[in-house]
Design a protein around this motif. Sequence first.
Motif, PDB file in Angstrom:
ATOM      1  N   ALA A  18       0.769  -1.090  -0.033  1.00 39.46           N
ATOM      2  CA  ALA A  18      -0.066   0.045   0.164  1.00 39.46           C
ATOM      3  C   ALA A  18       0.866   1.066  -0.044  1.00 39.46           C
ATOM      4  O   ALA A  18       0.615   2.231  -0.682  1.00 39.46           O
ATOM      5  CB  ALA A  18      -1.072  -0.015   1.292  1.00 39.46           C
ATOM      6  N   ALA A  19       1.974   1.254   0.889  1.00 39.47           N
ATOM      7  CA  ALA A  19       2.803   2.466   0.638  1.00 39.47           C
ATOM      8  C   ALA A  19       3.509   2.497  -0.508  1.00 39.47           C
ATOM      9  O   ALA A  19       3.694   3.770  -0.934  1.00 39.47           O
ATOM     10  CB  ALA A  19       3.734   2.224   1.854  1.00 39.47           C
ATOM     11  N   ILE A  20       3.793   1.590  -1.212  1.00 37.01           N
ATOM     12  CA  ILE A  20       4.506   1.928  -2.564  1.00 37.01           C
ATOM     13  C   ILE A  20       3.453   2.387  -3.432  1.00 37.01           C
ATOM     14  O   ILE A  20       3.810   3.373  -4.317  1.00 37.01           O
ATOM     15  CB  ILE A  20       4.775   0.551  -3.099  1.00 37.01           C
ATOM     16  N   SER A  21       2.319   2.021  -3.378  1.00 40.56           N
ATOM     17  CA  SER A  21       1.278   2.599  -4.316  1.00 40.56           C
ATOM     18  C   SER A  21       0.958   3.891  -4.018  1.00 40.56           C
ATOM     19  O   SER A  21       0.811   4.782  -4.718  1.00 40.56           O
ATOM     20  CB  SER A  21      -0.061   1.792  -4.114  1.00 40.56           C
ATOM     21  N   ARG A  22       0.892   4.221  -2.681  1.00 43.56           N
ATOM     22  CA  ARG A  22       0.661   5.723  -2.170  1.00 43.56           C
ATOM     23  C   ARG A  22       1.932   6.570  -2.686  1.00 43.56           C
ATOM     24  O   ARG A  22       1.676   7.808  -2.877  1.00 43.56           O
ATOM     25  CB  ARG A  22       0.636   5.641  -0.891  1.00 43.56           C
ATOM     26  N   ALA A  23       2.890   6.071  -2.737  1.00 42.40           N
ATOM     27  CA  ALA A  23       4.172   6.960  -2.984  1.00 42.40           C
ATOM     28  C   ALA A  23       4.549   7.291  -4.508  1.00 42.40           C
ATOM     29  O   ALA A  23       5.104   7.750  -4.917  1.00 42.40           O
ATOM     30  CB  ALA A  23       5.562   6.145  -2.474  1.00 42.40           C
ATOM     31  N   GLY A  24       3.480   6.473  -5.343  1.00 45.84           N
ATOM     32  CA  GLY A  24       3.621   6.822  -6.668  1.00 45.84           C
ATOM     33  C   GLY A  24       3.981   5.683  -7.595  1.00 45.84           C
ATOM     34  O   GLY A  24       3.900   5.851  -8.726  1.00 45.84           O
ATOM     35  N   GLY A  25       4.069   4.454  -6.996  1.00 43.81           N
ATOM     36  CA  GLY A  25       4.741   3.086  -7.653  1.00 43.81           C
ATOM     37  C   GLY A  25       3.490   2.117  -7.880  1.00 43.81           C
ATOM     38  O   GLY A  25       2.439   2.743  -7.637  1.00 43.81           O
ATOM     39  N   LEU A  26       3.694   0.929  -7.976  1.00 47.21           N
ATOM     40  CA  LEU A  26       2.561   0.019  -8.220  1.00 47.21           C
ATOM     41  C   LEU A  26       3.006  -1.234  -6.919  1.00 47.21           C
ATOM     42  O   LEU A  26       4.154  -1.818  -7.293  1.00 47.21           O
ATOM     43  CB  LEU A  26       2.449  -0.495  -9.527  1.00 47.21           C
ATOM     44  N   GLY A  27       2.247  -0.765  -5.911  1.00 46.48           N
ATOM     45  CA  GLY A  27       2.539  -2.120  -5.028  1.00 46.48           C
ATOM     46  C   GLY A  27       2.083  -3.204  -5.604  1.00 46.48           C
ATOM     47  O   GLY A  27       0.811  -3.402  -5.814  1.00 46.48           O
ATOM     48  N   VAL A  28       2.494  -4.495  -5.350  1.00 40.45           N
ATOM     49  CA  VAL A  28       2.169  -5.822  -5.709  1.00 40.45           C
ATOM     50  C   VAL A  28       2.301  -6.680  -4.634  1.00 40.45           C
ATOM     51  O   VAL A  28       3.360  -6.942  -4.207  1.00 40.45           O
ATOM     52  CB  VAL A  28       2.922  -6.480  -7.088  1.00 40.45           C
ATOM     53  N   LEU A  29       1.139  -7.358  -4.223  1.00 40.10           N
ATOM     54  CA  LEU A  29       1.056  -8.122  -2.880  1.00 40.10           C
ATOM     55  C   LEU A  29       1.217  -9.502  -3.435  1.00 40.10           C
ATOM     56  O   LEU A  29       0.605 -10.143  -4.203  1.00 40.10           O
ATOM     57  CB  LEU A  29      -0.171  -7.835  -2.370  1.00 40.10           C
ATOM     58  N   GLY A  30       2.119 -10.255  -2.751  1.00 35.20           N
ATOM     59  CA  GLY A  30       2.380 -11.520  -3.142  1.00 35.20           C
ATOM     60  C   GLY A  30       1.723 -12.370  -2.386  1.00 35.20           C
ATOM     61  O   GLY A  30       1.294 -12.301  -1.035  1.00 35.20           O
ATOM     62  N   ALA A  31       0.540 -13.038  -3.040  1.00 40.60           N
ATOM     63  CA  ALA A  31      -0.354 -13.847  -2.279  1.00 40.60           C
ATOM     64  C   ALA A  31      -0.103 -15.331  -1.699  1.00 40.60           C
ATOM     65  O   ALA A  31      -0.915 -16.119  -1.321  1.00 40.60           O
ATOM     66  CB  ALA A  31      -1.523 -13.910  -3.352  1.00 40.60           C
TER      67      ALA A  31
END
Lengths: 369, 369
Positions: free
Chosen positions: B26-39
């Motif tokens: 979530a923090a990566i996405s908020r910073a302007g990148g794309l956060g990818v959650l490993g499931a």
Amino acid sequence: METELSRQLGIEHAIFGFTPFPAVAAAISRAGGLGVLGAVRYTAPDDLKRDLDWMQEHTDGRPYGVDVVMPAKKVEGVTEADVEAMIPEEHRRFVTDTLARHGVPELADGEASGWRITGWMEQVARNQLDVAFDYPVALLAGALGSPPADVVARAHDHGALVAALAGSAKHARRHAEAGIDVVVAQGYEAGGHTGDIASMVLTPEVVDAVAPVPVLAAGGIGSGEQIAAGLALGAQGVWLGSLWLTTTEASLGSRALTGKLLAAGSGDTVRSRALTGKPARQLRTAWTDAWDDPAGPGTLPMPLQGLLVAEAVSRIQRYEVEPLLGTPVGQIVGRMNSERGVREVFDDLTRGFERAVDRINRIAGRSAS
Amino acid sequence: METELSRQLGIEHAIFGFTPFPAVAAAISRAGGLGVLGAVRYTAPDDLKRDLDWMQEHTDGRPYGVDVVMPAKKVEGVTEADVEAMIPEEHRRFVTDTLARHGVPELADGEASGWRITGWMEQVARNQLDVAFDYPVALLAGALGSPPADVVARAHDHGALVAALAGSAKHARRHAEAGIDVVVAQGYEAGGHTGDIASMVLTPEVVDAVAPVPVLAAGGIGSGEQIAAGLALGAQGVWLGSLWLTTTEASLGSRALTGKLLAAGSGDTVRSRALTGKPARQLRTAWTDAWDDPAGPGTLPMPLQGLLVAEAVSRIQRYEVEPLLGTPVGQIVGRMNSERGVREVFDDLTRGFERAVDRINRIAGRSAS
């Protein structure tokens, strides 16, 4: 493509080309880079003298360098015969059997083994230096350990910069402490002796470790895009060796070997101790497979392995026994798919670099300039 | 840092961050990148649902992705018990003996083994997909083989792009033929499953192999300079996994492990089959040494090895048995020397990228713009 280091050396582009072939080295210098002649194969000083005379005549006054493999540890009074005596019978038998299995002919009577490890023994290296210092060599390079203090001092007196290869930050720091002027950061993907750290990680690590000593990125570089990547990582230039092996000026001496290089993909190399006893990246062949096979006797430490296989390698090359035929080369071999002149290859590098800079500027949202 | 791909996804910077931790993603996405959650670690669909609910609330409407490990080969009717039954007694004994030698305690009664390989079995992966498609996932990523056609179609219907990891041009071409939208070129220096080709060589090779399909450079990237290098090599973005492991938002669950990561150098990882049966880069530990020791029984093929060691790995982590404690991580671990927030790490990346672009422009003789 100018950096502080390229300006210091008086070259147009910060591209350093290592090669065992004088015609290639001279062409690199003429194209605007720094051609560096590998001297390890010159066991007779007169041969090196002849080729440096030729370089002198064919570089249009442009600077060039020489690479001498200087053993860091001096072993007093040890002759080649002493080293020969340390090779176990089992390993000699393994060489004989492997060659026989592939039907490799003997050399004719009196035919000399072309490839000798003796260039790595200190006296031979010192003889090479004595010859080299009769020429206006701009860069003295070397692999395998930091150069001895007297050699560094002599090079500096001569007005030459001293460069040394390193595969780790620790190794690079040792070079810097020995007073060398340039560190070549040799990544995992490079041809010849390499460590385990890939260029993407190694280059900035070495840059930080030895700053302000300039660093050249080596390993995996064979296009202008890869040069831009190496320079983005903080290098002041790039060091390319493999790429020149398939130029028209190179004299590999075997059409079959050139053919294998042109056909090979990036996955067709292996980091093996088969050639020298230390891990060196080279074409993967039935020869490296035999040495790397856990069922075999395994390799010997340097310099024993090199001495053990010298004649065998000469025979394999002389008779072009294809399954065994190899050479040190990096993973970049996957991009070496045509034979072209050095000048054409060099111009492709500088054009590709400009394209990569354009692309990075577009991504960064900088206007074209 | 904008490319065609980043614009398509609506993200500010072409930085893709893979992580098993929702707070990091979530923090990566908020910073302007794309956060990818490993499931992969979510064996219970409800756990994944809970964490995706949390992501949805904490991404400020920014896009994010999910990574599901989808086995390409479907084996009908095989249960975990069937696979368990294929593990030789010798290997089970080796696990018991190695743990005993290091004094690793048993898990308490009823304490579940936290780390299971079952996320790699098809039914588990399909359950994860069912959950993920209830959310506005912008990117569906996966390693180990091309995703099945029905999964690609379902992702596209959902409006998500599909990304797949590849360690060779051949592998990448297979992905492109399967209709995926993004190839992640995973270099030798990367953490987790990797091939033998370093990023410097692999990235442009994959770019050429799958053009016009966009490529992300992965492996060895942990600074803005390395991002610039990856983009110079033709990538449309970069994929970073290791770097986030030492952020303050990560929950490794072991201070000792975080300490080992912060202390490790670039030479302290190994590409070993110890964890899954396929070569995966990870911290080198007494555990990987035991499996890689020629005197031991060696590793089993995937998925047997993962099943064999699952409980052992949980016990090592639960009791923080330092000599054995490890995690998948790339050679970039040498640069992970402090614990910082994701935002600070991310801003360092973008600032470092701008510096690298300035530097390249100076070398190219372009005026500042």
